[in-house]
Design an enzyme around this catalytic site. Structure first.
Site, PDB file in Angstrom:
ATOM      1  N   HIS A 158     -95.789 -69.351   9.553  1.00 34.67           N
ATOM      2  CA  HIS A 158     -94.763 -68.439   8.668  1.00 34.67           C
ATOM      3  C   HIS A 158     -95.357 -67.587   8.055  1.00 34.67           C
ATOM      4  CE1 HIS A 158     -95.503 -71.912   5.448  1.00 34.67           C
ATOM      5  NE2 HIS A 158     -96.034 -70.498   4.984  1.00 34.67           N
ATOM      6  N   GLU A 160     -90.036 -69.896   8.807  1.00 36.18           N
ATOM      7  CA  GLU A 160     -90.507 -70.878   9.482  1.00 36.18           C
ATOM      8  C   GLU A 160     -90.286 -70.621  11.059  1.00 36.18           C
ATOM      9  OE1 GLU A 160     -92.483 -72.727   8.014  1.00 36.18           O
ATOM     10  OE2 GLU A 160     -91.782 -74.040   6.525  1.00 36.18           O
ATOM     11  N   ASP A 171     -98.516 -72.964  10.076  1.00 35.51           N
ATOM     12  CA  ASP A 171     -97.460 -72.920  11.247  1.00 35.51           C
ATOM     13  C   ASP A 171     -97.007 -71.625  11.673  1.00 35.51           C
ATOM     14  OD1 ASP A 171     -95.650 -72.238   9.190  1.00 35.51           O
ATOM     15  OD2 ASP A 171     -94.459 -73.920   9.447  1.00 35.51           O
TER      16      ASP A 171
END
Ligand code: F6R
Length: 258
Positions: free
Chosen positions: A137, A142, A135
């Protein structure tokens, strides 16, 4: 940002060359150490060099990036346990020379501040090894993380918990929901950042990191602002890079100019 598209099996030795070059110049270098699967081949290569007597990490210090909140001391998935078994115990670093944020601290906010102070007291990180989440990160920053963030408590996304369930016997419910993580601002202060990524599941995150718009939506894009980042990717992780041929061409024609 320098992007090197190389066979997966070569990445460990290439990053070990970067670490060895730094330590030749500065035996007491400060290393930023990622956990997870991406750096394992790097740690294998470093351990081999130390056992062959061509490298010593004895005077180095290390800082890990992040830690789950709520795992008991000595839990096999706790990053403080993982870094000892994957690196420290296999090389000649004294065990106390690596520090991470303590996810079991009674006051997590104080612990984050103390951890930041420890990095500053050591003079900052010379070389930071990073992996990247699917994602986008880095550490556990995040999507939505402030690009200026410092070490703090974060909530993991369901995607990260799903991705990391493999370390917890496939049980997503065993993966903590919270962590302590260096911030994007903290990581950005390292003097040289080396990010490694392999496999198709990282290809979108890598494309965003290298060629996307800088945005909290894809936290790793903050590295586009950093003056010295080296990205090692295999063909699969590089498969969505629009300028992949240019990066290959640059690498093939690399020479010192000036
Ligand atoms: C681990 C860390 C994470 C991982 C990332 C990729 O300390 O900070 O950002 O680097 O989740 O994990 P792997 O390498 O297991 O795919």
């Amino acid at each position: 940002m320098e992007v090197l598209i190389v066979p997966e099996h070569k990445i460990g030795e290439l990053v070990a060359d970067d670490v060895s070059g730094l330590i030749a110049e500065r035996p007491d270098a400060v290393l930023g150490l990622a956990t997870g699967s991406s750096p394992l081949r790097i740690y294998d290569a470093l351990a081999r060099r130390v056992s062959e007597g061509v490298l010593s990490l004895q005077q180095t210090k290390g800082f890990t990036l992040d830690e789950y909140v709520g795992l008991a001391e000595g839990h096999p998935c706790r990053y403080s346990t993982v870094i000892q078994s994957e690196l420290v115990r296999r090389v000649d670093m004294p065990s106390h020379s690596v520090r991470g944020p303590d996810g079991g601290a009674s006051n997590l906010h104080d612990e984050c501040r103390n951890f930041e102070n420890a990095i500053a007291d050591a003079g900052g990180v010379d070389l930071q090894i990073l992996g990247i989440g699917s994602d986008g990160h880095i550490a556990f920053n995040e999507p939505g993380s402030s690009l200026a963030s410092r070490t703090r408590v974060k909530t993991l996304t369901e995607q990260t918990r799903r991705d990391n369930a493999r370390f917890f016997g496939g049980d997503i419910d065993a993966v903590p929901r919270h962590c302590l993580t260096q911030g994007l601002g903290t990581i950005s202060e390292a003097r040289h950042i080396v990010l490694v990524a392999t496999g198709h599941e990282k290809s979108e995150a890598v494309a965003q990191l290298v060629e996307g718009a800088v945005s909290a939506r894809w936290p790793a894009t903050v590295l586009q602002h950093h003056p010295r980042v080296t990205v090692y990717v295999d063909e699969a992780a590089a498969s969505r890079l629009i300028l992949a041929d240019y990066y290959r061409y640059t690498h093939a024609h690399r020479r010192l100019v000036g």
